[in-house]
Design a protein around this motif. Structure first.
Motif, PDB file in Angstrom:
ATOM      1  N   SER A 171      13.432  22.561 -43.051  1.00 28.36           N
ATOM      2  CA  SER A 171      12.888  21.370 -43.840  1.00 28.36           C
ATOM      3  C   SER A 171      12.758  20.408 -43.151  1.00 28.36           C
ATOM      4  CB  SER A 171      14.097  21.335 -44.721  1.00 28.36           C
ATOM      5  OG  SER A 171      14.299  22.286 -45.689  1.00 28.36           O
ATOM      6  N   ARG A 172      13.383  19.799 -42.224  1.00 31.00           N
ATOM      7  CA  ARG A 172      13.487  18.896 -41.100  1.00 31.00           C
ATOM      8  C   ARG A 172      11.793  18.795 -40.384  1.00 31.00           C
ATOM      9  NH1 ARG A 172      16.459  14.765 -39.620  1.00 31.00           N
ATOM     10  NH2 ARG A 172      17.215  15.092 -41.598  1.00 31.00           N
TER      11      ARG A 172
ATOM     12  N   LYS B  10       8.943  18.255 -42.800  1.00 30.05           N
ATOM     13  CA  LYS B  10       8.856  16.956 -43.418  1.00 30.05           C
ATOM     14  C   LYS B  10       8.037  16.118 -42.021  1.00 30.05           C
ATOM     15  CE  LYS B  10      12.881  16.538 -46.261  1.00 30.05           C
ATOM     16  NZ  LYS B  10      14.167  15.848 -46.532  1.00 30.05           N
TER      17      LYS B  10
END
Length: 669
Positions: free
Chosen positions: A71-72, A75
């Motif tokens: 997820s990082r 992003k």
């Protein structure tokens, strides 16, 4: 039968037999047998489907751990597929590299072990020779040797006297076959095919789970909890966050342990220090057992390497320092490493998963048990899992205290109270825990399940608890006196310098109780031993405020002569009732006190469950009526004058008992 006839029948039965008794356990309550059968079925599936379910379980846990990294990366602007592949490739490359390094060091240690054989034999001989002839080591050695000789003699005995000559010694035969390259290659690669296939399956499953994480979540919600989206979403989020936080924080803690361990072992001269640091990082994922194994292996190597004992002592000191630092500094600092499981649950879970899935199950035991605890929190049918595995108390503080009062165990009740009083004051403990516990006892008394003997036992245990907390009450009283002296000094300083600003009207500090120095209060229970216990607790709070308090039981005031227990210089008399329906009895008792002591403020306390202020009922001649501990203490220490209203006497006329009077009364009607 129609509904109206049924209603009439129920009404007639109620009139004849009285209202039906309602029991605590309803006949229609759901049985726990389906949940128990489901648990047994799941355990059977997990045991017999280990070959398939174990890689899937590892993949799910790795998905939880790698999801925040993926997820990082997303992003940061990386596409989903690229972010997932980069995350998985990096993670598995690290794992493979870690395994190769460990395997290389293990092979090196195995090659060097024969060189340490002399040191080991020399130390064992020194241990044997260090004691006297009656030493424990020498005795144990002689016993083992004698048992071995007896066993060898038993094996050498002939089977039968006549067949001893027929027994032939076995002949060793060695079969030599020409080596075949294909068979040799198959024998080498065959044992590796299973782990390699499982590793490939895990990698593929993790990739697809990370790619379709949102889709899998939606499908799970639709399958399990479509009727309650809020609860199901919370369960998924909590399970994922708990497992990911546990794995990440445990990895950080283990690295903070393993890296200094490797450096310390390198400094003292232990061979292959990187191996023992890396093994410590991995083994500490196994609860309780892993750290012990990680400690024993370097200690044994230090025992084998060094001819003396200094290296063993140095290694033991390194482990001791690291354990104290990790347990008391690093883990409390990394608060997220908590799993929400009780220590006993972690041990039992480790035993269960090790039996179910072997060593791999031992490593996965804590994360899997975390998921079960979350399941029990959000699924009513499996609520027992949260009760069994969870670390949160299953009983409220008041229920726990009431259970201790029923059991007649003041020592454990005192321990719980002291834990509570580490952060709060005695007033908070009595108001939020002790008085509500007595209210639970009063409910049981009204239901008829609390016998008089049990009430006396609850009273005796509560009085012992109050007595055990007397030292804490004295400390709080001393603090109150010091605060009052400090305030007086500040007032004198302000008066000497410049006039202090008067406080605004209508603003009163509700958190502080009035100063009770120079005041005397009489506290008494209303109708039973439970009321007496609440009066004793209120009396101790008033003593903390500096007041002189006399506490009495309800049995001490059955007549007017016993009223002499009340000190003449009393400022207030407080009567305590745990039953809210005792207003009439409270009115009678307050009126009696008012007639005997008209110059003393007399009030009643009708305790309530919730400690919120609410409008108490009016009790006729009472100067005050309170419902909480704070309001009762504030009213008892107030400087308000007592009410001097004297009720008018009722003039009673004797009824005529003759027939004429009765006839006249009937004619008047």
């Amino acid at each position: 039968m129609s509904s109206s006839d049924a209603k009439i029948t129920e009404a007639e039965l109620e009139n004849d037999l009285g209202p039906r008794r309602v029991y605590s356990t309803s006949p229609s309550s759901p049985s726990r047998m389906p949940a128990f059968a489901s648990v047994l079925a799941v355990i059977a599936i997990l045991y017999f489907g280990k070959e398939v379910l174990l890689p899937l379980a590892i993949a799910v846990l790795l998905t939880f751990a790698l999801a925040p990294i993926s997820s990082r990366l997303r992003k940061l602007g990386m596409p989903r597929i690229a972010a997932v592949i980069v995350t998985v490739v990096i993670a598995f490359l690290v794992l493979v590299l870690f395994g190769l390094v460990v395997a290389g060091h293990v092979a090196e240690v195995a090659q060097n072990l024969p060189a340490y054989q002399g040191n080991i034999i020399a130390k064992i001989r020194s241990l044997q020779e260090s004691g006297t002839d009656s030493g424990i080591v020498r005795r144990l050695t002689s016993v083992v040797e004698s048992v071995g000789r007896e066993l060898s003699n038993a094996e050498e005995r002939p089977v039968a006297p006549g067949t001893a000559s027929r027994v032939r010694e076995p002949v060793l035969v060695e079969i030599f076959a020409p080596s075949r390259p294909i068979e040799t290659l198959t024998s080498l690669i065959g044992p590796l095919l299973g782990p390699i296939a499982s590793l490939g399956l895990i990698i593929v499953v993790v990739i697809f789970m990370l790619l379709e994480r949102e889709e899998l979540r939606d499908r799970f919600i639709r399958l399990v909890g479509y009727g309650d989206l809020h609860r199901t979403t919370e369960a998924i989020q909590e399970a994922g966050s708990r497992v990911a936080r546990y794995l990440l924080m445990q990895l950080v803690v283990n690295c903070a342990y393993g890296v200094p361990l490797a450096l310390g072992l390198w400094a003292v001269g232990i061979p292959n220090p990187a191996l023992w640091g890396m093994l410590a990082i991995v083994l500490r994922f196994v609860p309780y057992i892993g750290p012990v194994i990680a400690t024993v292996l370097p200690l044994f190597l230090a025992f084998a390497v060094d001819p003396g004992w200094s290296l063993v002592l140095w290694v033991g000191a390194i482990f001791l320092v690291l354990e104290l630092t990790s347990n008391n500094v690093i883990e409390p600092w990394l608060y997220g490493s908590r799993t929400g499981l009780s220590p006993l649950a972690i041990i039992v879970a480790a035993i269960f998963w090790a039996w179910l899935w072997g060593p791999v199950g031992l490593v996965l035991s804590t994360p899997l048990t975390v998921c079960l605890a979350v399941l029990g929190r959000y699924v009513p049918q499996f609520e027992f899992l949260e009760v069994v595995f969870g670390s949160d108390p299953v009983l409220d503080p008041k229920e726990r205290l009431y259970q201790r009062l029923l059991a007649g165990d003041p020592d454990e009740a005192t321990d719980y109270a002291e834990e509570f009083l580490e952060e709060d004051y005695l007033e908070d403990y009595y108001g939020k825990v002790a008085i509500p516990a007595l209210l639970l006892a009063e409910k049981d008394r009204r239901r008829g399940v609390l016998t008089p003997e049990q009430m006396e036992q609850v009273f005796g245990t509560a009085i012992t608890l109050v007595s055990n907390l007397a030292e804490i009450a004295e400390e709080e009283e001393q603090e109150e006196e010091e605060e009052e002296e400090q305030k007086e000094k500040e007032k004198e300083t302000e008066a000497a310098g410049r006039p202090s600003t008067p406080p605004k009207e209508g603003i009163v500090d509700e958190s502080e109780l009035p100063d009770g120095r120079g005041k005397t209060v009489f506290c008494v229970g209303g109708r039973g031993p439970l009321d007496d216990a609440s009066a004793a607790m209120l009396a101790q709070i008033l003593q903390v405020q500096g007041a002189e308090v006399v506490a009495a039981r309800h049995s001490d005031i059955p007549n007017r002569r016993a009223m002499s227990l009340v000190p003449k210089q009393s400022n207030a008399i407080v009567v305590c009732f745990l039953n809210e329906d005792s207003a009439r009895h409270a009115t009678i008792l307050v009126r009696r006190f008012k007639r005997i002591y008209p110059t003393i403020r007399v009030g009643a306390v009708l305790w309530v469950e919730n400690q919120e202020e609410r409008q108490p009922p009016a009790l006729g001649e009472a100067d005050f009526v309170a419902t909480t501990l704070t309001s009762a203490a504030r009213e008892a220490l107030a400087d308000a004058p007592p009410s001097l209203v004297t009720p008018a006497r009722k003039i009673r006329t004797r009824r005529s008992s003759n027939k004429t009077g009765i006839a006249a009364a009937h004619s008047g009607i």
